[in-house]
Design an enzyme around this catalytic site. Structure first.
Site, PDB file in Angstrom:
ATOM      1  N   GLY A  46       0.816  -1.204   0.000  1.00  0.00           N
ATOM      2  CA  GLY A  46       0.000   0.000   0.000  1.00  0.00           C
ATOM      3  C   GLY A  46       0.850   1.255   0.000  1.00  0.00           C
ATOM      4  O   GLY A  46       0.604   2.196  -0.768  1.00  0.00           O
ATOM      5  N   HIS A  47       1.867   1.288   0.849  1.00  0.00           N
ATOM      6  CA  HIS A  47       2.792   2.426   0.855  1.00  0.00           C
ATOM      7  C   HIS A  47       3.540   2.519  -0.482  1.00  0.00           C
ATOM      8  O   HIS A  47       3.761   3.614  -1.002  1.00  0.00           O
ATOM      9  CB  HIS A  47       3.811   2.283   1.985  1.00  0.00           C
ATOM     10  CG  HIS A  47       3.214   2.252   3.347  1.00  0.00           C
ATOM     11  ND1 HIS A  47       3.171   1.112   4.114  1.00  0.00           N
ATOM     12  CD2 HIS A  47       2.636   3.228   4.105  1.00  0.00           C
ATOM     13  CE1 HIS A  47       2.602   1.379   5.283  1.00  0.00           C
ATOM     14  NE2 HIS A  47       2.269   2.645   5.298  1.00  0.00           N
TER      15      HIS A  47
END
Length: 308
Positions: A46-47
């Site tokens: 996600g990051h």
């Protein structure tokens, strides 16, 4: 492998690095705008998706890794929050990050803090109600980071949609010269929203947690397909689905306007909002053991779900 990012551990260092990179890349093909991704580390895909977008849209990509103590309550998981600096820096290198800011708590809060940034109106519900003071801590640290890094754009995942709404309001109200860029939720193949806290889940809890994304998909489909359905019916349906999991402990399930995060008439069907094209958020927080997970679906009622 891309070149390793430049690492700064002090405010003076990161300001100097950003200033130098802006000067070096001024007039270049990719420009010298700074895309910034603030995180608490223990980075995952996600990051990485935020970093990739920041890199695509800016000439300089900056990442901060800081477990911010003032956004944790007294009984929360500050001390055991997962940390992995080496793995985080490897991911940053893979994604072509230019600068990583890795401050200590002492660097960020060197003296007794007497200033707090508090955003009202969008913080009283959802996680703001369950975690008093949490969003004051978020708004305060992010405002500090914006003043330190001075980014042109800042990228945040929509999994914490309330955080996005809070920061958008803060930036607007305080005339900050930065644009908040919300990015879609990234999920595992089975639907579980990526979170640094997923590491806490046992194998059985991990399986049970799939009820979150499943109930959001079912509710979104119902909102889209039924001519008349009320917020009360949607919340009851999601609540019932989650309660069928013996390991789930519901903190909240709410259907609100978005991004205002205001309540809807529970017994009035959604046709008025559908006619006007208004957006709603179906948000939930559920504990599995001691691990609290959040998830949401944001829907424009005239269109398909934005994040499910």
């Amino acid at each position: 492998m891309n070149a390793s990012p430049q690492i700064a551990r002090t405010i003076a260092e990161v300001r100097g690095l950003i200033e130098r990179l802006r000067a070096e890349r001024a007039g270049g093909e990719s420009g010298n705008e700074v895309g910034f991704v603030p995180t608490m580390g223990y980075l995952h895909e996600g990051h990485a998706s935020l970093l990739r977008r920041a890199r695509r849209e800016n000439g300089i990509t900056a990442l901060s890794i800081f477990v911010n103590p003032i956004q944790f309550g007294p009984n929360e998981d500050l001390e055991r929050y997962p940390r992995s600096e080496e793995a985080d820096l490897e991911l940053a290198a893979r994604e072509g990050v230019d600068v990583v800011f890795l401050p200590s708590a002492q660097e960020m809060y060197p003296a007794q803090r007497r200033t707090t940034v508090a955003v009202t109106g969008v913080t009283e519900r959802l996680c703001g109600a369950s975690r008093p003071g949490h969003f004051d801590g978020v708004a305060t640290v992010v405002s500090k980071l914006f003043n330190i890094v001075k980014p042109d754009k800042a990228y945040f995942g929509a999994k914490d949609a309330q955080q996005v709404a809070v920061l958008q309001k803060m930036v607007s109200d305080l005339n900050m010269d930065v644009r908040i860029v919300p990015c879609p939720i990234v999920r595992e193949a089975d639907g579980l929203a990526l979170s640094s806290r997923n590491v806490y889940l046992s194998e059985e809890q991990r399986r049970e947690a799939l009820v979150l994304s499943r109930s959001l998909r079912e509710a979104s489909a119902r909102i889209e397909s039924e001519a008349e359905v009320t917020p009360e019916q949607i919340v009851a349906g999601v609540t019932g689905s989650i309660q069928a999991s013996p390991l789930a402990q519901i903190d909240y399930v709410e259907l609100l306007t978005f991004p205002e995060l205001q309540p809807l008439d529970p017994k009035r069907d959604l046709s008025d909002l559908r006619d006007s094209g208004g957006s709603v958020i179906l948000a939930l927080a559920v504990k599995f053991g001691s691990t609290r997970l959040i998830d949401n679906a944001i829907l424009n009622l005239k269109e398909a779900p934005l994040h499910v």
